[in-house]
Design a protein around this motif. Structure first.
Motif, PDB file in Angstrom:
ATOM      1  N   PRO B  45      43.192  31.238   6.081  1.00 23.31           N
ATOM      2  CA  PRO B  45      43.610  30.339   5.006  1.00 23.31           C
ATOM      3  C   PRO B  45      42.389  29.610   4.445  1.00 23.31           C
ATOM      4  O   PRO B  45      41.454  29.299   5.203  1.00 23.31           O
ATOM      5  N   THR B  46      42.402  29.370   3.147  1.00 24.85           N
ATOM      6  CA  THR B  46      41.174  28.906   2.478  1.00 24.85           C
ATOM      7  C   THR B  46      41.484  27.861   1.417  1.00 24.85           C
ATOM      8  O   THR B  46      42.483  27.977   0.702  1.00 24.85           O
ATOM      9  N   VAL B  47      40.604  26.874   1.308  1.00 26.39           N
ATOM     10  CA  VAL B  47      40.641  25.957   0.166  1.00 26.39           C
ATOM     11  C   VAL B  47      39.688  26.511  -0.889  1.00 26.39           C
ATOM     12  O   VAL B  47      38.512  26.747  -0.600  1.00 26.39           O
ATOM     13  N   SER B  48      40.206  26.736  -2.100  1.00 28.61           N
ATOM     14  CA  SER B  48      39.320  27.106  -3.205  1.00 28.61           C
ATOM     15  C   SER B  48      39.171  25.905  -4.125  1.00 28.61           C
ATOM     16  O   SER B  48      40.144  25.191  -4.377  1.00 28.61           O
ATOM     17  N   VAL B  49      37.933  25.682  -4.579  1.00 27.65           N
ATOM     18  CA  VAL B  49      37.692  24.586  -5.522  1.00 27.65           C
ATOM     19  C   VAL B  49      37.330  25.175  -6.879  1.00 27.65           C
ATOM     20  O   VAL B  49      36.839  26.306  -6.971  1.00 27.65           O
ATOM     21  N   TYR B  82      44.936  24.809  -1.686  1.00 35.13           N
ATOM     22  CA  TYR B  82      44.959  25.331  -0.324  1.00 35.13           C
ATOM     23  C   TYR B  82      45.768  26.629  -0.326  1.00 35.13           C
ATOM     24  O   TYR B  82      46.944  26.618  -0.668  1.00 35.13           O
ATOM     25  N   HIS B  83      45.099  27.727   0.011  1.00 29.67           N
ATOM     26  CA  HIS B  83      45.755  29.032   0.069  1.00 29.67           C
ATOM     27  C   HIS B  83      46.089  29.325   1.531  1.00 29.67           C
ATOM     28  O   HIS B  83      45.198  29.661   2.323  1.00 29.67           O
ATOM     29  N   ASP B  84      47.345  29.173   1.870  1.00 22.72           N
ATOM     30  CA  ASP B  84      47.765  29.478   3.232  1.00 22.72           C
ATOM     31  C   ASP B  84      47.817  31.002   3.394  1.00 22.72           C
ATOM     32  O   ASP B  84      47.570  31.741   2.435  1.00 22.72           O
ATOM     33  N   GLY B  85      48.152  31.472   4.567  1.00 28.51           N
ATOM     34  CA  GLY B  85      48.245  32.911   4.804  1.00 28.51           C
ATOM     35  C   GLY B  85      49.412  33.522   4.042  1.00 28.51           C
ATOM     36  O   GLY B  85      50.155  32.819   3.346  1.00 28.51           O
ATOM     37  N   PRO B  86      49.583  34.869   4.162  1.00 27.52           N
ATOM     38  CA  PRO B  86      50.591  35.572   3.352  1.00 27.52           C
ATOM     39  C   PRO B  86      52.032  35.159   3.651  1.00 27.52           C
ATOM     40  O   PRO B  86      52.929  35.487   2.872  1.00 27.52           O
ATOM     41  N   GLU B  87      52.241  34.416   4.729  1.00 25.89           N
ATOM     42  CA  GLU B  87      53.610  33.965   4.994  1.00 25.89           C
ATOM     43  C   GLU B  87      53.975  32.763   4.116  1.00 25.89           C
ATOM     44  O   GLU B  87      55.152  32.443   3.970  1.00 25.89           O
ATOM     45  N   ARG B  88      52.948  32.095   3.539  1.00 28.17           N
ATOM     46  CA  ARG B  88      53.259  30.924   2.713  1.00 28.17           C
ATOM     47  C   ARG B  88      52.690  30.972   1.299  1.00 28.17           C
ATOM     48  O   ARG B  88      52.935  30.062   0.506  1.00 28.17           O
ATOM     49  N   GLU B  89      51.892  31.968   0.981  1.00 26.42           N
ATOM     50  CA  GLU B  89      51.308  31.978  -0.364  1.00 26.42           C
ATOM     51  C   GLU B  89      50.988  33.395  -0.818  1.00 26.42           C
ATOM     52  O   GLU B  89      50.565  34.228  -0.017  1.00 26.42           O
ATOM     53  N   LEU B 181      55.005  30.200  -1.591  1.00 32.55           N
ATOM     54  CA  LEU B 181      56.223  30.700  -0.930  1.00 32.55           C
ATOM     55  C   LEU B 181      56.796  29.604  -0.034  1.00 32.55           C
ATOM     56  O   LEU B 181      58.007  29.435   0.071  1.00 32.55           O
ATOM     57  N   GLY B 182      55.920  28.884   0.644  1.00 30.33           N
ATOM     58  CA  GLY B 182      56.301  27.759   1.495  1.00 30.33           C
ATOM     59  C   GLY B 182      55.129  26.794   1.539  1.00 30.33           C
ATOM     60  O   GLY B 182      54.129  26.999   0.837  1.00 30.33           O
ATOM     61  N   VAL B 183      55.246  25.743   2.334  1.00 30.50           N
ATOM     62  CA  VAL B 183      54.144  24.779   2.384  1.00 30.50           C
ATOM     63  C   VAL B 183      54.027  24.184   3.786  1.00 30.50           C
ATOM     64  O   VAL B 183      55.040  23.959   4.462  1.00 30.50           O
ATOM     65  N   ASP B 216      55.664  40.677   0.488  1.00 29.49           N
ATOM     66  CA  ASP B 216      55.985  41.978  -0.111  1.00 29.49           C
ATOM     67  C   ASP B 216      57.142  41.888  -1.096  1.00 29.49           C
ATOM     68  O   ASP B 216      57.144  42.559  -2.137  1.00 29.49           O
ATOM     69  N   GLU B 217      58.105  41.053  -0.773  1.00 33.88           N
ATOM     70  CA  GLU B 217      59.259  40.892  -1.666  1.00 33.88           C
ATOM     71  C   GLU B 217      58.824  40.284  -3.001  1.00 33.88           C
ATOM     72  O   GLU B 217      59.250  40.727  -4.075  1.00 33.88           O
ATOM     73  N   VAL B 218      57.959  39.291  -2.929  1.00 39.40           N
ATOM     74  CA  VAL B 218      57.497  38.641  -4.165  1.00 39.40           C
ATOM     75  C   VAL B 218      56.592  39.592  -4.950  1.00 39.40           C
ATOM     76  O   VAL B 218      56.670  39.668  -6.183  1.00 39.40           O
ATOM     77  N   THR B 219      55.786  40.360  -4.245  1.00 45.13           N
ATOM     78  CA  THR B 219      54.948  41.357  -4.918  1.00 45.13           C
ATOM     79  C   THR B 219      55.806  42.334  -5.714  1.00 45.13           C
ATOM     80  O   THR B 219      55.514  42.639  -6.878  1.00 45.13           O
ATOM     81  N   ARG B 220      56.870  42.822  -5.088  1.00 48.70           N
ATOM     82  CA  ARG B 220      57.752  43.778  -5.782  1.00 48.70           C
ATOM     83  C   ARG B 220      58.417  43.130  -6.997  1.00 48.70           C
ATOM     84  O   ARG B 220      58.483  43.725  -8.078  1.00 48.70           O
ATOM     85  N   ALA B 221      58.891  41.906  -6.832  1.00 47.84           N
ATOM     86  CA  ALA B 221      59.583  41.234  -7.933  1.00 47.84           C
ATOM     87  C   ALA B 221      58.640  40.994  -9.111  1.00 47.84           C
ATOM     88  O   ALA B 221      59.010  41.191 -10.280  1.00 47.84           O
ATOM     89  N   LEU B 222      57.402  40.594  -8.810  1.00 46.01           N
ATOM     90  CA  LEU B 222      56.451  40.312  -9.900  1.00 46.01           C
ATOM     91  C   LEU B 222      55.966  41.613 -10.547  1.00 46.01           C
ATOM     92  O   LEU B 222      55.765  41.668 -11.763  1.00 46.01           O
ATOM     93  N   THR B 223      55.796  42.647  -9.761  1.00 54.26           N
ATOM     94  CA  THR B 223      55.405  43.946 -10.319  1.00 54.26           C
ATOM     95  C   THR B 223      56.471  44.431 -11.304  1.00 54.26           C
ATOM     96  O   THR B 223      56.159  44.818 -12.447  1.00 54.26           O
ATOM     97  N   ASP B 224      57.712  44.407 -10.863  1.00 61.51           N
ATOM     98  CA  ASP B 224      58.810  44.820 -11.754  1.00 61.51           C
ATOM     99  C   ASP B 224      58.821  43.969 -13.023  1.00 61.51           C
ATOM    100  O   ASP B 224      59.063  44.473 -14.124  1.00 61.51           O
ATOM    101  N   ALA B 225      58.583  42.691 -12.865  1.00 59.22           N
ATOM    102  CA  ALA B 225      58.653  41.777 -14.003  1.00 59.22           C
ATOM    103  C   ALA B 225      57.552  42.061 -15.027  1.00 59.22           C
ATOM    104  O   ALA B 225      57.802  42.040 -16.237  1.00 59.22           O
TER     105      ALA B 225
END
Lengths: 131, 267
Positions: B45-49, B82-89, B181-183, B216-225
């Motif tokens: 997980p990473t903070v990007s500025v 703050y970019h959390d891991g793939p379970e939250r972002e 996705l979560g926080v 993966d679910e969000v990836t599929r939804a955004l790809t379709d969109a």
């Protein structure tokens, strides 16, 4: 159409260039600053740096985007507007005046003639050549 | 139907992630890379500025080190995320030209084009997301990205759900943004000590739809969109050899360097 002074030359990336004797002063156009919105950060090269026409010489950041600044001509940077890093909003307030960015000693004076005239730049913007 | 590339990368560290985004954009600007939609996550997980954001007391660097959180400076502007891991972002990235989008060069039109696809995808998940046309809370840049919703950014229930930023070079651009996705509230408070209540202005898909969707679910939804909203075909692909080489150069010379993190480098 935004303010486009007739005595300047322009790039398609929305910089202006003004001949001052054997030097060229550079900044971004009123259209560019309007598109960007409030400028919050300006990064300029050091005095003495070499810039190359059509390549990035600095960066301007607004509340909407970070944009690379293109050099209209090649040459050596003789002066920079040292006030801008502290007062980036000057770019919005006075883009053709106190908001200038660099003063260049061109290495190829012919490059200035290849830039757009005010009329050509106005047409370019009107045709959707936005930032 | 125009073909775009769909790039879904494994979770990477901050320097690699930012180098990939910049390499895609530089390649698109040069005409050697196709227009691309990328989805990715961060490990660690990473903070990007933001590109011009000072790395100061608003981001607790010592807490980052203590918690194993990476730090990286983005090529794009704005405030810290703050970019959390793939379970939250999930982070998305679009690299294209105004012509690829079929819109004029107006800066906000590119934001709007991308936001339309994001809103469609998020709403397919049930989020009731909406594009905010004019932005809210304008004024001095806050230190924390989700403290303010900019023009054509995305909210759900009046709170920011996606934080986006852009870099431009002529009419080519790179836009990326974080979809929450979560926080992890405790961690946000530790990392952004001067932000009074980081949760006050943000929301997550977990809150918006009542459960936390997977990456993966969000990836599929955004790809379709993206495909449905804009009539493009996203063709799964990888990085080219040129792009991979550029990524290595950008990590070594820019995003992986402590000096670039401390203050922005010159172009």
């Amino acid at each position: 159409m935004a303010n486009v002074p007739a005595d300047l030359k322009y790039t398609r990336e929305h910089e202006w260039a003004k001949r001052e004797g054997d030097r060229v002063r550079v900044g971004i156009t009123a259209f560019a600053q309007d598109q960007l919105g409030d400028v919050v950060f300006v990064e300029l090269p050091k005095v003495g740096a070499k810039v190359t026409a059509h390549q990035a010489f600095g960066v301007v950041e607004s509340v909407k985007a970070v944009s690379d600044l293109f050099a209209p001509v090649s040459g050596e940077v003789l002066e920079i507007n040292a006030e801008l890093p502290q007062k980036p909003e000057t770019v919005n307030k006075d883009p053709y005046g106190k908001g200038w960015m660099i003063l260049v000693k061109p290495s190829n004076a012919g490059e200035l003639d290849q830039l757009l005239t005010a009329q050509q730049y106005e047409e370019f913007v009107a045709q959707g050549g936005g930032h | 139907m125009k073909n775009w590339r769909l790039l879904v990368t494994e979770p990477c560290d901050g320097a690699t992630n930012m180098a990939i985004d910049e390499a895609l954009w530089r390649g698109r600007h040069a005409g050697t890379s196709p227009p691309t939609v990328r989805f990715f996550a961060w490990d660690p997980p990473t903070v990007s500025v933001g590109y011009g954001q000072p790395l100061d007391r608003h981001v607790d660097v010592a807490a980052c080190r203590r918690l194993g959180v990476g730090l990286v400076r983005r090529p794009t502007g704005g405030s810290a995320i703050y970019h959390d891991g793939p379970e939250r972002e999930l982070t998305y990235c679009v690299t294209a030209t105004a012509d690829d989008l079929g819109v004029g060069g107006d800066l906000l039109e590119t934001y709007r084009w991308i936001a339309r696809a994001l809103v469609r995808g998020l709403n397919a998940l049930g989020a009731r997301a909406e594009m905010i046309p004019t932005g809210r809370g304008l004024g001095p840049d806050p230190a924390f990205c989700f403290a303010r919703t900019g023009a054509f950014e995305i909210e759900a229930g009046g709170r920011k759900l996606v934080g986006s930023a852009q870099r431009r070079l002529g009419t080519s651009f790179l836009q990326h943004g974080a979809v929450l996705l979560g926080v992890d509230a405790t961690r946000l408070r530790a990392l952004f000590p001067t932000t009074r209540d980081p949760l006050a202005t943000l929301t997550t898909l977990e809150t918006a739809i009542g459960r936390r969707p997977t990456f993966d679910e969000v990836t599929r939804a955004l790809t379709d969109a993206f495909e449905t909203e804009h009539g493009v075909t996203l063709v799964p692909g990888g990085l080219s050899a040129d792009e991979t080489a550029r990524v290595e150069t950008l990590v070594g010379e820019r995003y992986g360097r402590a000096t670039f993190l401390a203050v922005p480098a010159r172009p």
